[in-house]
Design a protein around this motif. Structure first.
Motif, PDB file in Angstrom:
ATOM      1  N   ALA A 274      -3.989   5.296 -12.203  1.00  0.00           N
ATOM      2  CA  ALA A 274      -4.181   4.750 -10.817  1.00  0.00           C
ATOM      3  C   ALA A 274      -3.008   3.782 -10.573  1.00  0.00           C
ATOM      4  O   ALA A 274      -2.618   3.222 -11.248  1.00  0.00           O
ATOM      5  CB  ALA A 274      -5.597   4.147 -10.575  1.00  0.00           C
ATOM      6  N   ASN A 275      -2.871   3.920  -9.349  1.00  0.00           N
ATOM      7  CA  ASN A 275      -1.775   3.030  -8.651  1.00  0.00           C
ATOM      8  C   ASN A 275      -0.191   3.100  -9.084  1.00  0.00           C
ATOM      9  O   ASN A 275       0.443   2.200  -9.454  1.00  0.00           O
ATOM     10  CB  ASN A 275      -2.133   1.515  -8.867  1.00  0.00           C
ATOM     11  N   CYS A 276       0.006   4.298  -9.212  1.00  0.00           N
ATOM     12  CA  CYS A 276       1.251   4.862  -9.578  1.00  0.00           C
ATOM     13  C   CYS A 276       2.092   5.061  -8.069  1.00  0.00           C
ATOM     14  O   CYS A 276       1.182   5.369  -7.256  1.00  0.00           O
ATOM     15  CB  CYS A 276       1.425   6.131 -10.407  1.00  0.00           C
ATOM     16  N   VAL A 277       3.500   4.745  -8.116  1.00  0.00           N
ATOM     17  CA  VAL A 277       4.038   5.282  -6.902  1.00  0.00           C
ATOM     18  C   VAL A 277       4.517   6.982  -7.302  1.00  0.00           C
ATOM     19  O   VAL A 277       5.167   6.994  -8.002  1.00  0.00           O
ATOM     20  CB  VAL A 277       5.165   4.397  -6.581  1.00  0.00           C
ATOM     21  N   ILE A 278       3.786   7.590  -6.093  1.00  0.00           N
ATOM     22  CA  ILE A 278       4.047   9.231  -6.425  1.00  0.00           C
ATOM     23  C   ILE A 278       5.183   9.566  -5.421  1.00  0.00           C
ATOM     24  O   ILE A 278       4.887   9.287  -4.223  1.00  0.00           O
ATOM     25  CB  ILE A 278       2.868   9.652  -6.070  1.00  0.00           C
ATOM     26  N   VAL A 279       6.052  10.391  -5.909  1.00  0.00           N
ATOM     27  CA  VAL A 279       7.338  10.881  -5.036  1.00  0.00           C
ATOM     28  C   VAL A 279       7.167  12.296  -5.072  1.00  0.00           C
ATOM     29  O   VAL A 279       7.275  12.973  -6.073  1.00  0.00           O
ATOM     30  CB  VAL A 279       8.452  10.126  -5.231  1.00  0.00           C
ATOM     31  N   ALA A 280       7.191  12.860  -3.714  1.00  0.00           N
ATOM     32  CA  ALA A 280       7.294  14.414  -3.856  1.00  0.00           C
ATOM     33  C   ALA A 280       8.825  14.513  -4.029  1.00  0.00           C
ATOM     34  O   ALA A 280       9.619  13.997  -3.447  1.00  0.00           O
ATOM     35  CB  ALA A 280       7.003  14.959  -2.471  1.00  0.00           C
ATOM     36  N   TYR A 314       3.561  -2.852  -7.515  1.00  0.00           N
ATOM     37  CA  TYR A 314       3.582  -1.343  -7.322  1.00  0.00           C
ATOM     38  C   TYR A 314       3.603  -0.924  -5.701  1.00  0.00           C
ATOM     39  O   TYR A 314       4.195  -0.077  -5.158  1.00  0.00           O
ATOM     40  CB  TYR A 314       2.428  -0.535  -7.970  1.00  0.00           C
ATOM     41  N   ARG A 315       2.804  -1.972  -4.972  1.00  0.00           N
ATOM     42  CA  ARG A 315       2.671  -1.754  -3.584  1.00  0.00           C
ATOM     43  C   ARG A 315       4.132  -2.280  -2.952  1.00  0.00           C
ATOM     44  O   ARG A 315       4.735  -1.785  -1.897  1.00  0.00           O
ATOM     45  CB  ARG A 315       1.755  -2.592  -2.751  1.00  0.00           C
ATOM     46  N   TYR A 316       4.797  -2.983  -3.563  1.00  0.00           N
ATOM     47  CA  TYR A 316       6.266  -3.462  -2.985  1.00  0.00           C
ATOM     48  C   TYR A 316       7.216  -2.348  -3.270  1.00  0.00           C
ATOM     49  O   TYR A 316       7.827  -1.893  -2.224  1.00  0.00           O
ATOM     50  CB  TYR A 316       6.686  -4.785  -3.929  1.00  0.00           C
ATOM     51  N   ALA A 362       5.552 -13.566  -6.516  1.00  0.00           N
ATOM     52  CA  ALA A 362       4.800 -14.211  -5.271  1.00  0.00           C
ATOM     53  C   ALA A 362       5.522 -13.670  -3.847  1.00  0.00           C
ATOM     54  O   ALA A 362       4.776 -13.604  -2.905  1.00  0.00           O
ATOM     55  CB  ALA A 362       5.002 -15.666  -5.431  1.00  0.00           C
ATOM     56  N   GLU A 363       6.962 -13.553  -3.843  1.00  0.00           N
ATOM     57  CA  GLU A 363       7.810 -13.319  -2.656  1.00  0.00           C
ATOM     58  C   GLU A 363       7.211 -11.734  -2.359  1.00  0.00           C
ATOM     59  O   GLU A 363       7.089 -11.306  -1.303  1.00  0.00           O
ATOM     60  CB  GLU A 363       9.056 -13.434  -2.836  1.00  0.00           C
ATOM     61  N   GLN A 364       7.152 -11.125  -3.311  1.00  0.00           N
ATOM     62  CA  GLN A 364       6.839  -9.536  -3.356  1.00  0.00           C
ATOM     63  C   GLN A 364       5.577  -9.353  -2.593  1.00  0.00           C
ATOM     64  O   GLN A 364       5.257  -8.697  -1.711  1.00  0.00           O
ATOM     65  CB  GLN A 364       6.806  -8.657  -4.493  1.00  0.00           C
ATOM     66  N   ALA A 365       4.423 -10.185  -3.073  1.00  0.00           N
ATOM     67  CA  ALA A 365       3.241 -10.293  -2.525  1.00  0.00           C
ATOM     68  C   ALA A 365       3.147 -10.767  -1.270  1.00  0.00           C
ATOM     69  O   ALA A 365       2.454 -10.114  -0.368  1.00  0.00           O
ATOM     70  CB  ALA A 365       2.272 -11.151  -3.479  1.00  0.00           C
ATOM     71  N   ALA A 369       1.657  -8.378   1.799  1.00  0.00           N
ATOM     72  CA  ALA A 369       0.546  -8.480   2.557  1.00  0.00           C
ATOM     73  C   ALA A 369       0.813  -8.300   3.981  1.00  0.00           C
ATOM     74  O   ALA A 369      -0.114  -7.789   4.772  1.00  0.00           O
ATOM     75  CB  ALA A 369       0.140 -10.090   2.207  1.00  0.00           C
ATOM     76  N   ILE A 370       1.943  -8.554   4.557  1.00  0.00           N
ATOM     77  CA  ILE A 370       2.394  -8.220   5.806  1.00  0.00           C
ATOM     78  C   ILE A 370       2.369  -6.818   6.308  1.00  0.00           C
ATOM     79  O   ILE A 370       1.862  -6.324   7.198  1.00  0.00           O
ATOM     80  CB  ILE A 370       3.575  -8.964   6.129  1.00  0.00           C
ATOM     81  N   LEU A 371       3.032  -6.152   5.328  1.00  0.00           N
ATOM     82  CA  LEU A 371       3.370  -4.779   5.442  1.00  0.00           C
ATOM     83  C   LEU A 371       1.929  -3.963   5.473  1.00  0.00           C
ATOM     84  O   LEU A 371       1.747  -2.974   6.179  1.00  0.00           O
ATOM     85  CB  LEU A 371       4.352  -4.098   4.642  1.00  0.00           C
ATOM     86  N   ASP A 372       1.113  -4.539   4.359  1.00  0.00           N
ATOM     87  CA  ASP A 372      -0.085  -3.683   4.103  1.00  0.00           C
ATOM     88  C   ASP A 372      -0.947  -3.799   5.450  1.00  0.00           C
ATOM     89  O   ASP A 372      -1.695  -2.826   5.880  1.00  0.00           O
ATOM     90  CB  ASP A 372      -0.914  -4.265   3.006  1.00  0.00           C
ATOM     91  N   LYS A 373      -0.962  -5.213   6.216  1.00  0.00           N
ATOM     92  CA  LYS A 373      -1.767  -5.379   7.250  1.00  0.00           C
ATOM     93  C   LYS A 373      -1.372  -4.143   8.372  1.00  0.00           C
ATOM     94  O   LYS A 373      -2.193  -3.722   9.093  1.00  0.00           O
ATOM     95  CB  LYS A 373      -1.596  -6.627   7.792  1.00  0.00           C
ATOM     96  N   PHE A 374      -0.135  -4.285   8.687  1.00  0.00           N
ATOM     97  CA  PHE A 374       0.391  -3.143   9.736  1.00  0.00           C
ATOM     98  C   PHE A 374       0.098  -1.815   9.078  1.00  0.00           C
ATOM     99  O   PHE A 374      -0.259  -0.999  10.015  1.00  0.00           O
ATOM    100  CB  PHE A 374       1.908  -3.263   9.977  1.00  0.00           C
TER     101      PHE A 374
END
Length: 414
Positions: A274-280, A314-316, A362-365, A369-374
């Protein structure tokens, strides 16, 4: 309340008569010259808005020839596949071409808004497709369309009939208007999201250290496809198997296809954590990305990056890869624009405060957080505006069924 009871209350004992469309409406027969049309009033199938009134904004206007006139209150129908489902209630006058049919009510017991609602029903689309002519690019049969039966409530009392139709339209338009407002809000929020993403993921020289995606991964995974047509590989399977058409810049909570253990054992497909970045990495979807929220398997056209959480979030990485979709896609090779593991792992990634892992994460987080909200607000199908729009559309369809479920004639469109 059942549809029958809902209609009974609305009709209040009034009869309903089914009439052929040609008895209460006609095609526009007026031709206008090209100098009478412009980008604001010319309608072609490419800019015929689906299922709602509104202004047109064509990017192309013929400079010569004669066109078909439409007026405010006319119902415009796309008349060539794949546009047979596009229907528009006009609120202005203008011109169109032969790929669009202009239908104009000419009976005092039929309103334009009510006709528009009747013709946006799936029953009319199915009827139109059934009688469409042509193999490669079917066109609606104009004669058959005029034979399509529509229900007219209280036909002997036009005033009462129009009042009933107006109430039906009022209720349905309220849902359509709400959906339109939500869609407008979604467009505005997407622009806001793109603005913030551009700011948060644009760095000046010296602000970050540029690594490669390969520098921040634990492992690269690819997949495989079990042989098609083998029942034991697919029937009763419970192993999620991802295809590239499901990679859509979203979190993946489930897959459309599941395979069996026998399929896994006999193919190159393998479990991905789980939580891999998948790219086509292949074909039309090359460059799209997603995150799998549960362990799964993939086909060979997906590349999966398991991110080292001590180096990057991974979300960054996902937001960066999504942000660079066009740049990654442009690196594709061959006629199909395919990507590969070397191309993906070599792609540059900016790491803030790279010499201080704790501060970097911490900076990535903070950025995440901002981008996840949008992202949740503008893209999530389980929350946010897309979910709200989906619910309002379902509510609209529910009330359509209640309000337009008139007793069928003995032979609809016969």
């Amino acid at each position: 309340m059942s549809s029958v009871n809902f209609l009974k209350k609305l009709l209040d004992g009034m009869p309903v008569e089914w009439k052929a469309l040609g008895e209460v409406a006609k095609y526009s027969g007026t031709r206008i010259d090209s100098n009478q049309v412009n980008k604001r009033n010319y309608v072609g199938v490419d800019n015929l808005l689906p299922n709602r009134a509104g202004k047109t904004d064509s990017s192309y206007v013929p400079t010569e020839g004669r066109h078909i006139e439409y007026r405010s209150g006319d119902v415009l129908i796309g008349n060539i596949r794949p546009y047979l489902k596009k229907i528009w209630l006009s609120d202005q006058a203008g011109g169109t071409n032969g790929d669009v049919l202009v239908i104009r009510p000419n009976d005092p017991s039929l309103s334009s808004g009510y006709l528009h609602q009747i013709l946006t029903d799936e029953k009319f689309f199915a009827y139109n497709m059934q009688h469409a002519k042509g193999a490669k690019m079917p066109r609606g049969d104009k004669a058959k369309i005029l034979e399509y039966s529509i229900p007219i409530p209280c036909p002997d009392n036009p005033k009462k009939s129009l009042a009933i139709q107006a109430e039906i339209v009022r209720i349905l338009d309220a849902f359509t208007e709400l959906t339109t407002e939500l869609t407008t809000e979604l467009t505005a929020r997407k622009k806001q999201y793109n603005h913030y993403r551009d700011q948060l993921l644009s760095f000046e020289d010296g602000e970050v250290e540029w690594k490669t995606l390969g520098d921040v991964i634990k492992k690269w995974y690819s997949g495989g496809t079990p042989k098609a047509g083998v029942p034991e590989y697919y029937e009763g399977g419970d192993i999620p198997w991802l295809r590239t058409q499901e990679v859509k810049f979203l979190d993946i909570e489930s897959t459309e296809v599941k395979i069996t253990q026998a399929a896994l054992d006999s193919s190159a497909a393998k479990w991905i954590p789980a939580n891999c970045v998948i790219v086509a990495i292949s074909g039309a979807t090359a460059g799209r990305s997603a995150i799998n929220k549960m362990p799964l398997t993939t086909n060979q056209h997906c590349g999966c990056l398991e991110i080292d959480s001590k180096k990057a979030l991974y979300r960054y990485v996902f937001h960066w890869v999504s942000f660079n979709y066009e740049n990654i896609k442009a690196l594709g090779q061959g006629a199909r624009g395919d990507l590969n593991s070397s191309i993906i792992k070599s792609f540059k990634l900016p790491l803030p405060y790279a010499n201080d892992p704790e501060k970097s994460l911490a900076e990535q987080a903070r950025i995440v957080a901002i981008l996840d909200k949008f992202d949740a607000l503008t893209n999530s199908t389980s929350e946010g505006l897309p979910r709200e729009i989906e619910l309002r559309q379902k509510q609209y369809e529910h009330y359509r069924d209640l309000l337009l479920s008139f007793p069928d004639p003995e032979a609809v469109g016969a």
